[in-house]
Design an enzyme around this catalytic site. Structure first.
Site, PDB file in Angstrom:
ATOM      1  CD  GLU A   1      -1.846   0.987   3.279  1.00 37.05           C
ATOM      2  OE1 GLU A   1      -1.771  -0.123   3.835  1.00 37.05           O
ATOM      3  OE2 GLU A   1      -2.257   1.988   3.859  1.00 37.05           O
TER       4      GLU A   1
ATOM      5  CG  ASP B   1       0.688   0.771   6.780  1.00 38.34           C
ATOM      6  OD1 ASP B   1       1.706   0.172   6.381  1.00 38.34           O
ATOM      7  OD2 ASP B   1       0.477   1.986   6.584  1.00 38.34           O
TER       8      ASP B   1
ATOM      9  CG  ASP C   1      -3.099   1.604   9.663  1.00 37.46           C
ATOM     10  OD1 ASP C   1      -3.510   0.878   8.730  1.00 37.46           O
ATOM     11  OD2 ASP C   1      -2.490   2.673   9.475  1.00 37.46           O
TER      12      ASP C   1
ATOM     13  CG  ASP D   1      -6.682   4.235   6.557  1.00 39.73           C
ATOM     14  OD1 ASP D   1      -7.932   4.136   6.579  1.00 39.73           O
ATOM     15  OD2 ASP D   1      -6.062   5.310   6.632  1.00 39.73           O
TER      16      ASP D   1
END
Ligand code: 1YM
Length: 639
Positions: free
Chosen positions: A429, A502, A504, A506
């Site tokens: 990403e 990641d 997280d 997102d």
């Protein structure tokens, strides 16, 4: 004389059951949780066979407090007399001799075959305890076994009862020496399959009771509408198109075909097919026949009503299956299963029978329901137009020099190896993560493809729009397989496709978008075990000159507790892959020797479809409910 026969037999029995204990995988696939649940299906299948034969209409399954299982049915009861071939009681024969479950009578529809069908004796061999009780003609017969099928005492009458009823009751406790991974039954796995069995056998009542918690949980399944109600469930979170569910049933040469279908507004197809209650994941002749008739009849209807004109390009299978939810159930007295997982029906005569029965029924439905018919044809026409537009767009890009893209997004940094088996594609990403990934990779076998943040949500768009998306095109080009009717798994360029986002929210969203895309358009890659998720670390613990990365809170706690009281340490929460230096990223997430990849597997296709639909589809209310129901889980995961 008699005694010696019994002894010979005894030795044979023990040898047979010992063989099962030595190589359980050969009989039940594995000794993991899946194998454990397989034991339940072996016993339940005997009850289902009895229901299919028309002798019972009630099955009760109990998960007992000690994680043993009890299955009860109200059928004829396993025969209690002496078995002519073995010289011992039929009950004991069924429970101790391999493949005795193959029944002696023959005829009728049997669940046995495919994945199941190894029989109750295998369950006995893999249990530390098993008891069978048969209710017949006012007497209760009982026999019990321990330690993998060793008889505790011979069959005897243990009681009497009043009334006409009969039935069988089996209780078993899986042997923890065999099932070393787990002996705990999963309520949801049992519930989902038992519900499915109730859908597939209308008017059969199945009750599941979980006695393990103080407050026992009970689910009762009984569907008068059978697979019609199954289709209703498939479309629960979608917007249905035809008001009435089309339902077709017919029989030719002892082969029964039953189909229920309803279209919805989505773009994906959902077809589940079964033969004698076994899910035929790989399809087969029954599914081929129904699909063939579906395309032919809808096309014919559209032409007759002049909706599809001479000049129009025709409708193909993909067009008439857009947004289709369909259950196909075939009952066959002698099914032949083929394919890698033995879940593909091979009997060639079934194709024509299925297509004839279904064509006639569907035609009748279309004529009797002109409003629904119009909606269905219009949906197929729209799908056809989109497919043709997408094809033109593909051809255009191809002429412009292939699908190779030169923009910064979707620029593939390929690996040097041409050996598909060792090659891996990392989808990362954003550009900040692409940098360290390119430096940290093993350039021989690891390719890196950066994608910009959020890709298009394929659940809400049609194929033409999806293919116009730059990220999507670069993914398809990198895979090498093409997509849709041109998909060819033999052209796959990487054995492993690894999503590296990641750790997280997102990152999780992007991963879900990608998984939705793969599940809807590259299902064979998911089913073939080619899709993985990388697991970048969540925490960094620094002490002295050491940096240690861990995946989650649990590992963090464990590491810290082992540090020794006087060690000073600092804990950092990793924000993104871009923050890590290439060596760190390599060691923690990419290096095949040290990384921790998560293989994406689909245990339950129907649940997977529902989850993708809820998370990514048009309807907001089910999504809100899902998030509310699961918010606690998410919070627990992401402390
Ligand atoms: C809780 C598990 O095993 N029910 C059951 C099994 C059998 C019968 C009825 C049965 C079958 C037949 C005739 C037949 C079985 N019988 C055999 C065998 N429930 C459970 N209910 N009479 C009764 O198929 O002809 C194997 S299973 F081999 F003995 F006939």
């Amino acid at each position: 004389m008699k005694e010696s026969t019994y002894n010979d037999n005894d030795i044979k029995v023990l040898k047979g059951l010992e063989a099962v204990r030595k190589r359980p995988g050969m009989y039940i696939g594995s000794t993991s949780s899946r194998g454990l649940h397989h034991l339940v299906w072996e016993i339940v299948d005997n009850s289902i066979d009895e229901a299919l034969a028309g002798f019972s209409d009630l099955i009760k399954v109990f998960i007992n407090k000690d994680n043993s299982i009890t299955v009860i049915d109200n059928g004829r009861g396993i025969p209690t007399g002496i078995h002519p071939k073995t010289g011992i009681s039929t009950i004991e024969t069924v429970l101790t001799i391999l493949h005795a479950g193959g029944k002696f009578g023959g005829g009728g529809y049997k669940v046995a075959g495919g994945l199941h069908g190894v029989g109750a004796s295998v369950v006995n061999a893999l249990s530390s305890f098993l008891e069978v009780k048969v209710y017949q003609n006012g007497s209760i017969y009982s026999m019990s076994f321990e330690n993998g099928g060793k008889a505790v005492e011979p069959l005897k009458v243990v009681g009497k009862y009043d009334g006409e009823k009969s039935g069988t009751c089996v209780t078993f406790k899986p042997d923890s020496e065999i099932f070393t991974e787990t002996t705990e039954f999963d309520h949801d796995i049992l519930k989902t399959r038992l519900r499915e069995l109730a859908f597939l056998n209308k008017n059969l009542k199945i009750i599941l009771t979980d006695e393990r918690k103080d407050e026992k949980i009970q689910d009762e399944f009984l569907y008068e509408g059978g697979i019609k109600e199954y289709v209703e469930l498939l479309n629960k979170n979608k917007t249905p198109l035809n008001k009435d569910i089309a339902h077709v049933e017919g029989e030719i040469d002892d082969i029964i075909i039953e189909v229920a279908l309803q279209y919805n507004k989505s773009y994906s197809e959902l077809i589940y097919s079964f033969v004698n209650n076994i899910n035929t994941h790989e399809g087969g002749t029954h599914e081929d026949g129904v699909k063939l008739a579906l395309t032919r009849e809808i096309k014919k209807y559209a032409q007759e009503k002049n909706i599809l004109k001479e000049k129009d390009e025709g409708l193909i299978g993909d067009d008439v299956r857009e947004g289709l939810a369909m259950i196909i159930s075939c009952k066959h007295p002698n099914p032949q299963f083929e394919g890698q997982t033995k879940t593909k029906l091979g009997n060639s005569e079934v194709k024509k029978i299925a297509s004839n029965i279904f064509a006639e029924g569907l035609r009748k439905f279309l004529l009797e329901n002109p409003n629904d018919a119009k909606i269905i044809v219009e949906k197929a026409m729209a799908a056809s137009k989109a497919r043709i537009a997408a094809k033109k767009a593909r051809e255009l890009t191809r002429r412009k020099g292939g699908l190779e893209l030169t923009t910064q997004w979707g620029k593939l940094t390929d690996c040097s190896s041409k050996d598909v088996n060792e090659s891996e594609l990392f989808i990362v990403e954003g550009n900040s993560a692409a940098g360290p990934a390119k430096q940290g990779r093993d350039s021989k076998i690891q390719a890196v493809l950066p994608i910009r943040g959020k890709i298009i949500n394929v659940e809400k768009s049609r194929i033409d729009k999806i293919l116009a998306n730059e990220e999507i095109r670069s993914l398809i080009t990198a895979f090498g397989t093409s997509v849709g009717d041109e998909f060819d798994i033999d052209k796959l360029r990487y054995n492993k496709i690894i999503i590296m986002t990641d750790a997280d929210v997102d990152g999780a969203h992007i991963r879900t978008l990608l998984l939705t895309f793969f599940y809807r358009y590259f299902k064979p890659l998911v089913e073939g075990g080619h899709i993985y998720a990388a697991q970048p670390p969540l925490f960094k613990i620094s002490h002295g000159k050491t940096n240690k990365y861990v995946l989650n809170q649990e590992d963090l706690d464990e590491y810290v507790s082992n540090l020794g009281e006087n060690t000073k340490y600092e804990i950092g929460r990793m924000k993104g892959l871009g923050e890590m230096d290439p060596i760190e990223l390599k060691e923690t997430t990419m290096d095949i020797k040290t990384r921790n990849l998560l293989k994406i597997e689909v245990d339950d296709a129907i649940l997977a479809d529902e989850t993708f639909q809820i998370l990514m589809g048009e309807e907001v209310a089910p999504r809100r409910k899902f998030i509310e129901d699961n918010a606690l889980n998410v919070r627990n995961l992401d402390v």
